[in-house]
Design a protein around this motif. Structure first.
Motif, PDB file in Angstrom:
ATOM      1  N   SER A  27      -2.385  17.499  -9.948  1.00  0.00           N
ATOM      2  CA  SER A  27      -3.416  17.283  -9.998  1.00  0.00           C
ATOM      3  C   SER A  27      -3.528  15.542  -9.346  1.00  0.00           C
ATOM      4  O   SER A  27      -2.412  15.332  -8.960  1.00  0.00           O
ATOM      5  N   ILE A  28      -4.851  15.611  -8.297  1.00  0.00           N
ATOM      6  CA  ILE A  28      -4.416  14.319  -7.098  1.00  0.00           C
ATOM      7  C   ILE A  28      -5.388  13.416  -8.089  1.00  0.00           C
ATOM      8  O   ILE A  28      -6.267  14.161  -7.495  1.00  0.00           O
ATOM      9  N   TYR A  29      -5.549  12.273  -7.718  1.00  0.00           N
ATOM     10  CA  TYR A  29      -6.737  11.243  -7.443  1.00  0.00           C
ATOM     11  C   TYR A  29      -5.836  10.108  -5.482  1.00  0.00           C
ATOM     12  O   TYR A  29      -4.771   9.705  -6.158  1.00  0.00           O
ATOM     13  N   GLN A  30      -7.290   9.842  -4.933  1.00  0.00           N
ATOM     14  CA  GLN A  30      -6.888   9.559  -3.802  1.00  0.00           C
ATOM     15  C   GLN A  30      -7.057   8.031  -3.936  1.00  0.00           C
ATOM     16  O   GLN A  30      -9.086   8.049  -3.939  1.00  0.00           O
ATOM     17  N   LEU A  31      -6.706   7.415  -4.169  1.00  0.00           N
ATOM     18  CA  LEU A  31      -7.022   5.262  -4.045  1.00  0.00           C
ATOM     19  C   LEU A  31      -7.702   5.230  -2.755  1.00  0.00           C
ATOM     20  O   LEU A  31      -6.846   4.528  -2.071  1.00  0.00           O
ATOM     21  N   GLY A  32      -8.726   4.744  -2.666  1.00  0.00           N
ATOM     22  CA  GLY A  32      -9.153   3.788  -1.228  1.00  0.00           C
ATOM     23  C   GLY A  32      -8.635   2.357  -1.456  1.00  0.00           C
ATOM     24  O   GLY A  32      -7.968   2.329  -1.571  1.00  0.00           O
ATOM     25  N   ARG A  33      -9.056   1.703  -0.098  1.00  0.00           N
ATOM     26  CA  ARG A  33      -8.631   0.314   0.193  1.00  0.00           C
ATOM     27  C   ARG A  33      -8.043  -0.981  -1.555  1.00  0.00           C
ATOM     28  O   ARG A  33      -8.666  -0.599  -2.146  1.00  0.00           O
ATOM     29  N   ALA A  34      -7.175  -0.920  -1.637  1.00  0.00           N
ATOM     30  CA  ALA A  34      -6.537  -1.597  -2.448  1.00  0.00           C
ATOM     31  C   ALA A  34      -6.763  -3.301  -2.063  1.00  0.00           C
ATOM     32  O   ALA A  34      -5.959  -3.621  -1.435  1.00  0.00           O
ATOM     33  N   ASP A  35      -7.236  -4.639  -2.836  1.00  0.00           N
ATOM     34  CA  ASP A  35      -7.748  -5.683  -2.328  1.00  0.00           C
ATOM     35  C   ASP A  35      -6.462  -6.706  -3.715  1.00  0.00           C
ATOM     36  O   ASP A  35      -5.966  -8.170  -2.727  1.00  0.00           O
ATOM     37  N   GLN A  36      -6.834  -5.913  -4.197  1.00  0.00           N
ATOM     38  CA  GLN A  36      -5.467  -7.058  -5.140  1.00  0.00           C
ATOM     39  C   GLN A  36      -4.807  -5.997  -6.001  1.00  0.00           C
ATOM     40  O   GLN A  36      -4.681  -4.500  -6.251  1.00  0.00           O
ATOM     41  N   SER A  37      -3.540  -7.027  -6.607  1.00  0.00           N
ATOM     42  CA  SER A  37      -2.568  -5.485  -7.281  1.00  0.00           C
ATOM     43  C   SER A  37      -3.603  -5.225  -8.538  1.00  0.00           C
ATOM     44  O   SER A  37      -4.278  -5.812  -9.662  1.00  0.00           O
ATOM     45  N   PHE A  38      -2.487  -4.226  -8.575  1.00  0.00           N
ATOM     46  CA  PHE A  38      -3.225  -3.237 -10.129  1.00  0.00           C
ATOM     47  C   PHE A  38      -2.093  -2.496 -10.840  1.00  0.00           C
ATOM     48  O   PHE A  38      -1.217  -2.626 -10.562  1.00  0.00           O
ATOM     49  N   GLU A  39      -2.224  -2.558 -11.889  1.00  0.00           N
ATOM     50  CA  GLU A  39      -1.253  -1.580 -12.716  1.00  0.00           C
ATOM     51  C   GLU A  39      -2.306   0.343 -12.725  1.00  0.00           C
ATOM     52  O   GLU A  39      -3.541  -0.024 -13.311  1.00  0.00           O
ATOM     53  N   TYR A  40      -1.258   1.235 -13.297  1.00  0.00           N
ATOM     54  CA  TYR A  40      -1.818   2.339 -13.604  1.00  0.00           C
ATOM     55  C   TYR A  40      -0.836   3.142 -14.633  1.00  0.00           C
ATOM     56  O   TYR A  40       0.212   2.869 -14.113  1.00  0.00           O
ATOM     57  N   GLU A  41      -1.386   4.165 -15.478  1.00  0.00           N
ATOM     58  CA  GLU A  41      -0.423   5.684 -16.172  1.00  0.00           C
ATOM     59  C   GLU A  41      -2.032   6.260 -15.653  1.00  0.00           C
ATOM     60  O   GLU A  41      -3.348   6.381 -15.559  1.00  0.00           O
ATOM     61  N   VAL A  42      -1.007   7.236 -15.576  1.00  0.00           N
ATOM     62  CA  VAL A  42      -1.164   8.857 -15.658  1.00  0.00           C
ATOM     63  C   VAL A  42      -1.957   9.681 -17.076  1.00  0.00           C
ATOM     64  O   VAL A  42      -0.899   9.360 -17.621  1.00  0.00           O
ATOM     65  N   ARG A  43      -2.987  10.170 -17.341  1.00  0.00           N
ATOM     66  CA  ARG A  43      -2.979  10.734 -18.549  1.00  0.00           C
ATOM     67  C   ARG A  43      -3.262  12.093 -18.397  1.00  0.00           C
ATOM     68  O   ARG A  43      -4.701  12.845 -18.077  1.00  0.00           O
ATOM     69  N   CYS A  44      -2.732  13.397 -19.074  1.00  0.00           N
ATOM     70  CA  CYS A  44      -3.463  14.772 -19.120  1.00  0.00           C
ATOM     71  C   CYS A  44      -2.880  14.587 -21.498  1.00  0.00           C
ATOM     72  O   CYS A  44      -2.076  15.091 -21.110  1.00  0.00           O
ATOM     73  N   GLY A  45      -4.332  14.942 -21.268  1.00  0.00           N
ATOM     74  CA  GLY A  45      -3.764  15.573 -23.106  1.00  0.00           C
ATOM     75  C   GLY A  45      -3.394  14.010 -23.500  1.00  0.00           C
ATOM     76  O   GLY A  45      -4.712  13.700 -23.145  1.00  0.00           O
ATOM     77  N   VAL A  75     -11.193   4.692 -15.791  1.00  0.00           N
ATOM     78  CA  VAL A  75     -10.739   5.702 -16.088  1.00  0.00           C
ATOM     79  C   VAL A  75     -11.830   6.799 -14.993  1.00  0.00           C
ATOM     80  O   VAL A  75     -12.758   6.642 -14.994  1.00  0.00           O
ATOM     81  N   MET A  76     -10.332   7.513 -14.280  1.00  0.00           N
ATOM     82  CA  MET A  76     -10.776   7.678 -12.545  1.00  0.00           C
ATOM     83  C   MET A  76     -10.009   9.869 -13.340  1.00  0.00           C
ATOM     84  O   MET A  76      -9.194   9.442 -13.355  1.00  0.00           O
ATOM     85  N   PRO A  77     -11.038  10.273 -12.807  1.00  0.00           N
ATOM     86  CA  PRO A  77     -10.590  11.884 -13.081  1.00  0.00           C
ATOM     87  C   PRO A  77      -9.958  12.547 -12.343  1.00  0.00           C
ATOM     88  O   PRO A  77     -10.386  11.639 -10.836  1.00  0.00           O
ATOM     89  N   MET A  78      -8.890  13.006 -12.059  1.00  0.00           N
ATOM     90  CA  MET A  78      -7.954  13.380 -10.981  1.00  0.00           C
ATOM     91  C   MET A  78      -9.021  14.707 -10.357  1.00  0.00           C
ATOM     92  O   MET A  78      -9.284  15.438 -11.345  1.00  0.00           O
TER      93      MET A  78
END
Length: 188
Positions: free
Chosen positions: A14-32, A4-7
């Motif tokens: 809201s925003i979340y800035q991702l750094g360098r990605a070295d491998q594939s990944f999946e994500y979803e966004v939760r609010c409340g 879990v990464m806070p935005m």
């Protein structure tokens, strides 16, 4: 695993800035209590040459056998030598190009395969001097990468220098059964 990464709150959301990605990944966004769809991000590697090899085929009159070497510090051979640069690739690419002194050169072919395949460039050393070689690979996402940069030294094929080691008279008389020993040294 799930992280879990806070935005960070902004005026419009809201925003979340991702750094360098070295491998594939999946994500979803939760609010409340709300959760977005799940998204997949594929990270593809930057194209690279793996074990580039150079084959030098010297002009026939030299009598020299072809030589194979790593690309390493570059290529050095006499004018008229046919050069083949061959390498496997770490990932599939759309195109490959050999440049010599910033101009497309030679004939380049791609061998396509799921594991990256390979490429081969062929050209001849046509004039004496120093040149800069470069291999450019175009990634399947459209971006071009410099996969190799190397120096090319083409040497003129000068005649060997012969130096007499024995004293020579202008004229020497010998009988048919005399042995005449002449000492010389040659450098090419």
């Amino acid at each position: 695993t799930s992280t879990v990464m806070p935005m960070e709150r902004r005026d419009n959301g809201s925003i979340y800035q991702l750094g360098r990605a070295d491998q594939s990944f999946e994500y979803e966004v939760r609010c409340g209590r709300e959760t977005s769809d799940r998204f997949k991000v594929a990270v593809w590697p930057q194209p690279r040459l793996t074990d580039p090899r150079v084959k030098l085929e010297f002009p026939a009159y030299t009598g020299r056998a072809p030589r194979e070497q790593g690309l390493g510090d570059g290529i050095s051979a006499i004018v008229g030598t046919k050069v083949e640069l061959k390498s496997k690739l770490n990932t599939p690419v759309e195109s490959a190009r050999l440049e010599i002194d910033d101009e497309a050169a030679g004939e380049t072919t791609l061998e396509r395969a799921a594991d990256g395949g390979g490429f081969t460039s062929r050209w001849s050393l046509e004039k004496a001097g120093h040149s800069a070689g470069r291999v450019a690979l175009k990634h399947r996402l459209g971006r071009e990468f410099e996969a190799a940069r190397f120096m090319i030294e083409s040497n003129a094929d000068t005649p060997p220098e012969v130096k007499w080691l024995s004293a020579m008279n202008k004229e020497t008389r010998v009988r048919p059964d005399d042995l005449l020993e002449l000492g010389y040294e040659g450098t090419d």
